[in-house]
Scaffold this motif. Structure first.
Motif, PDB file in Angstrom:
ATOM      1  N   LEU A 102       0.614  -1.123   0.087  1.00  0.00           N
ATOM      2  CA  LEU A 102      -0.210   0.252   0.119  1.00  0.00           C
ATOM      3  C   LEU A 102       0.865   1.179   0.167  1.00  0.00           C
ATOM      4  CD1 LEU A 102      -3.022   1.367   0.063  1.00  0.00           C
ATOM      5  CD2 LEU A 102      -2.530   1.373   2.942  1.00  0.00           C
ATOM      6  N   THR A 103       1.888   1.277   1.015  1.00  0.00           N
ATOM      7  CA  THR A 103       2.597   2.347   1.088  1.00  0.00           C
ATOM      8  C   THR A 103       3.253   3.052  -0.932  1.00  0.00           C
ATOM      9  OG1 THR A 103       3.667   1.853   2.807  1.00  0.00           O
ATOM     10  CG2 THR A 103       4.730   3.527   1.716  1.00  0.00           C
ATOM     11  N   GLN A 104       3.970   1.800  -1.525  1.00  0.00           N
ATOM     12  CA  GLN A 104       4.198   1.650  -2.638  1.00  0.00           C
ATOM     13  C   GLN A 104       3.187   1.992  -3.357  1.00  0.00           C
ATOM     14  OE1 GLN A 104       6.953  -1.758  -4.703  1.00  0.00           O
ATOM     15  NE2 GLN A 104       5.159  -1.641  -6.046  1.00  0.00           N
ATOM     16  N   ILE A 105       1.878   1.941  -3.384  1.00  0.00           N
ATOM     17  CA  ILE A 105       0.883   2.206  -4.474  1.00  0.00           C
ATOM     18  C   ILE A 105       0.838   3.562  -3.793  1.00  0.00           C
ATOM     19  CG2 ILE A 105      -1.902   2.165  -4.949  1.00  0.00           C
ATOM     20  CD1 ILE A 105      -1.674  -0.306  -4.272  1.00  0.00           C
ATOM     21  N   LEU A 106       0.714   4.283  -2.696  1.00  0.00           N
ATOM     22  CA  LEU A 106       0.549   5.286  -2.548  1.00  0.00           C
ATOM     23  C   LEU A 106       1.639   6.952  -3.107  1.00  0.00           C
ATOM     24  CD1 LEU A 106      -0.829   5.359   1.296  1.00  0.00           C
ATOM     25  CD2 LEU A 106      -2.220   5.921  -0.480  1.00  0.00           C
ATOM     26  N   CYS A 107       2.640   6.103  -2.933  1.00  0.00           N
ATOM     27  CA  CYS A 107       3.823   6.677  -3.039  1.00  0.00           C
ATOM     28  C   CYS A 107       4.002   6.810  -5.171  1.00  0.00           C
ATOM     29  CB  CYS A 107       5.074   6.411  -2.974  1.00  0.00           C
ATOM     30  SG  CYS A 107       5.588   6.640  -0.925  1.00  0.00           S
ATOM     31  N   THR A 108       3.686   6.467  -5.703  1.00  0.00           N
ATOM     32  CA  THR A 108       3.461   6.151  -6.980  1.00  0.00           C
ATOM     33  C   THR A 108       2.624   7.155  -7.327  1.00  0.00           C
ATOM     34  OG1 THR A 108       3.737   3.538  -7.438  1.00  0.00           O
ATOM     35  CG2 THR A 108       3.079   5.157  -9.104  1.00  0.00           C
ATOM     36  N   ILE A 109       1.447   6.893  -7.386  1.00  0.00           N
ATOM     37  CA  ILE A 109       0.300   8.248  -6.534  1.00  0.00           C
ATOM     38  C   ILE A 109       1.210   9.791  -5.937  1.00  0.00           C
ATOM     39  CG2 ILE A 109      -2.079   9.702  -6.370  1.00  0.00           C
ATOM     40  CD1 ILE A 109      -2.992   6.658  -5.420  1.00  0.00           C
ATOM     41  N   ALA A 110       1.652   9.940  -5.410  1.00  0.00           N
ATOM     42  CA  ALA A 110       2.103  11.300  -5.216  1.00  0.00           C
ATOM     43  C   ALA A 110       2.868  11.745  -6.172  1.00  0.00           C
ATOM     44  CB  ALA A 110       2.969  10.961  -3.592  1.00  0.00           C
ATOM     45  N   GLU A 111       4.400  10.735  -6.055  1.00  0.00           N
ATOM     46  CA  GLU A 111       5.120  11.232  -7.089  1.00  0.00           C
ATOM     47  C   GLU A 111       4.465  11.620  -8.787  1.00  0.00           C
ATOM     48  OE1 GLU A 111       9.219   9.449  -9.478  1.00  0.00           O
ATOM     49  OE2 GLU A 111       8.070   8.782  -7.837  1.00  0.00           O
ATOM     50  N   ASN A 112       3.889  10.893  -8.916  1.00  0.00           N
ATOM     51  CA  ASN A 112       3.292  11.371 -10.911  1.00  0.00           C
ATOM     52  C   ASN A 112       3.068  12.651 -10.462  1.00  0.00           C
ATOM     53  OD1 ASN A 112       4.011   9.695 -11.770  1.00  0.00           O
ATOM     54  ND2 ASN A 112       1.833   8.070 -12.587  1.00  0.00           N
ATOM     55  N   ILE A 113       1.851  12.995  -9.250  1.00  0.00           N
ATOM     56  CA  ILE A 113       1.135  14.111  -9.281  1.00  0.00           C
ATOM     57  C   ILE A 113       2.543  15.494  -9.114  1.00  0.00           C
ATOM     58  CG2 ILE A 113      -0.345  15.839  -7.519  1.00  0.00           C
ATOM     59  CD1 ILE A 113      -2.211  12.790  -6.823  1.00  0.00           C
ATOM     60  N   ALA A 114       3.097  15.418  -8.201  1.00  0.00           N
ATOM     61  CA  ALA A 114       4.091  16.169  -8.032  1.00  0.00           C
ATOM     62  C   ALA A 114       4.755  16.332  -9.216  1.00  0.00           C
ATOM     63  CB  ALA A 114       4.883  15.844  -7.237  1.00  0.00           C
ATOM     64  N   LEU A 115       5.534  15.385  -9.989  1.00  0.00           N
ATOM     65  CA  LEU A 115       5.975  16.195 -11.605  1.00  0.00           C
ATOM     66  C   LEU A 115       4.900  16.556 -12.110  1.00  0.00           C
ATOM     67  CD1 LEU A 115       7.983  12.779 -12.386  1.00  0.00           C
ATOM     68  CD2 LEU A 115       8.450  14.781 -12.396  1.00  0.00           C
TER      69      LEU A 115
END
Length: 520
Positions: A190-203
């Motif tokens: 779950l941590t992996q999924i949330l970090c993927t979403i956060a990184e895409n939004i930040a970029l």
């Protein structure tokens, strides 16, 4: 000025890429060490298998990203914001569809998971974990991933690397805390999924700030002729994508289905190390690929051919040295790192290193083919490579086990890609005979084999009394020095070597000298 700008951007991309990869390597080792300590070995195999299944499903991307980046070189050079806006909107629609296709295909594969897992481990919730892996892949397509393409095309990959590094560090730190505190694989994923979403939004936010004019243009459609050209290139790239993903991901699936998922876990420790080295080395070609697109838009074929020879030489040196180092140090490193019970046979290590070198050495040809837009030429040979690989992997898995599956991948590339790709590049890209390349490549392989034999004999002497941290450190130093000294003695008279000496002296050493004079 143009050459200086390309070199400067390439250096920034290289520094950013190296920093990201080195940080990724360090955090990966820390996370993997804690993963092994906190969860059973069975989770290693499942983690490796599901990762590669989802890599296979990423075939839905069909090479579209490569075609889109290539199509952005010209409008970026001409500052055509309207055309870039049209391309990004097309990319957004396609990526949304791709994410949906991957989700549907991934869910459809669930009934067949038992077939892909031989010697099924005693782990509850295997299907649930698979769905979490699937969601992590899907959200990477749905949450603004398409916007990153403009940064890569504009020679600003270092920005992407910076964000990758930051979020990779955050993700690793959170996963370490989760493993130590909860020992829970679900929360880990779950941590992996949330970090993927956060990184895409930040970029996505960063791209909007960098290119406000591109993202605020009116909703004009990309001309039909441009769409036709892009999808024509995508068709050719799709076949290459099938070959690449099949060669890189099918090994794990075949090993799991025909030999046992426990072998996937053992192999994953080695592939993590090899993939980390590959990631660092490919940053060089990734850093210059966008600059190559700009280069070929402005320079002639002769200059491009000279540049190819220089980069191909650099690629051989890097992958040749790394192959020798991996061959003599992989098992000793794993012994020191997590214990001798996690080591593999020399035959498997040899097969793994050969696969690493063959794939890496061909990277230069693949990069130049992409930047020259040679997508259509030889497009069907990728299907042949994929089919030969699967057939050989299954065939050799019986007598040779894991080593046979790994050898099959290298044999497939050698039979088709290794001779065909250079031929197409020389014929259609440079208008040159490929014969000198074949001769040069052949004697370099002989040199590499000789160096590998020498270092193997030396490693046997060093580790004769057993593997210890001190002996491993000594062997690491010798491996860093001896192969490079041999390469230096062999190549120091070549034009390519002299070029890089001058480049390093002018761009790196001269700056240190200037700073030293100023400080004095």
């Amino acid at each position: 000025m143009a050459e200086k700008g390309r070199l400067q951007k390439s250096m920034w991309n290289l520094i950013g890429g190296f920093s990201y990869r080195l940080l990724s390597m360090l955090t990966a080792f820390v996370v993997r060490t804690i993963f092994i300590r906190c969860l059973s070995e069975a989770y290693l195999g499942i983690n490796g298998l599901y990762t590669n299944i989802l890599n296979m499903l990423s075939l839905a991307e069909l090479g579209f990203g490569t075609a889109m980046v290539y199509s952005m070189y010209k409008p970026l050079a001409e500052k055509d914001d309207e055309k870039l806006s049209q391309l990004l909107r097309l990319y957004k629609r396609v990526y949304t569809i791709m994410g949906t296709v991957i989700l549907v295909l991934g869910l459809a594969l669930i009934p067949f998971l038992d077939v892909l897992i031989k010697n099924k481990p005693d782990v509850e919730g295997l299907t649930f974990y698979y769905v979490m892996f699937l969601l992590n892949t899907v959200v990477s397509y749905w949450f603004f991933a398409y916007r990153n393409s403009v940064l890569h095309a504009d020679q600003k990959s270092y920005i992407v690397s910076k964000y990758n590094s930051a979020f990779n560090l955050i993700k690793s730190a959170l996963q370490i805390v989760v493993l130590l505190c909860f020992k829970n694989y679900t929360v880990y994923l779950l941590t992996q999924i949330l970090c993927t979403i956060a990184e895409n939004i930040a970029l996505a936010v960063k791209v909007k700030k960098e290119y406000p004019g591109v993202l605020q243009k009116k909703e004009s459609e990309l001309p039909k002729e441009d769409k036709t050209r892009i999808f024509r290139d995508v068709k050719a790239l799709m076949l290459g994508k099938i070959s690449f993903v099949t060669l890189s991901s099918s090994d794990t699936i075949i090993i799991s289905a025909f030999i046992g998922v426990n072998w996937v876990g053992l192999l994953s420790n080695f592939t993590m190390i090899v993939d980390a080295i590959t990631g660092v080395l490919t940053q060089i070609t990734s850093a210059i690929s966008a600059s190559l697109g700009n280069f070929f838009a402005k320079e002639d074929k002769e200059a491009g051919f000279q540049l190819f020879n220089r980069i191909e030489f650099m690629n051989f040196w890097l992958y040749g040295f790394s192959s020798v180092a991996l061959f003599v140090l992989l098992n000793p490193f794993v012994t020191v790192w997590i214990g001798e019970k996690f080591t593999l046979s020399n035959m498997i290590v040899i097969a793994l290193v050969i696969r690493f070198f063959v794939a890496g050495y061909m990277n230069t040809c693949q990069t130049f083919r992409s930047t020259l837009g040679l997508f259509v030429q030889g497009q069907y040979r990728s299907i042949a490579v994929a089919l030969v690989n699967i057939a050989l992997s299954i065939l050799l898995s019986k007598p040779l086990g894991v080593a046979g599956v790994l050898f099959a991948t290298s044999i497939s590339r050698l039979l088709i890609n290794m001779w065909y790709d250079p031929w197409v590049l020389h014929r259609d890209g440079f208008g040159k005979s490929v014969k000198p390349f074949y001769i040069r490549y052949s004697w370099r392989i002989v040199l590499l084999i000789a160096v590998s034999v020498l270092m193997t004999m030396l490693s046997k002497l060093i580790f004769a009394g057993g593997i210890t941290i001190l002996r491993f450190a000594l062997m690491t130093v010798l491996t860093a020095i001896i192969p490079n000294l041999i390469f230096l003695a062999v190549f120091f008279r070549t034009e390519e070597f002299r070029y890089f000496c001058v480049l390093i002296n002018e761009k790196v050493l001269s700056k240190f000298k200037k700073q030293s004079i100023i400080s004095d």
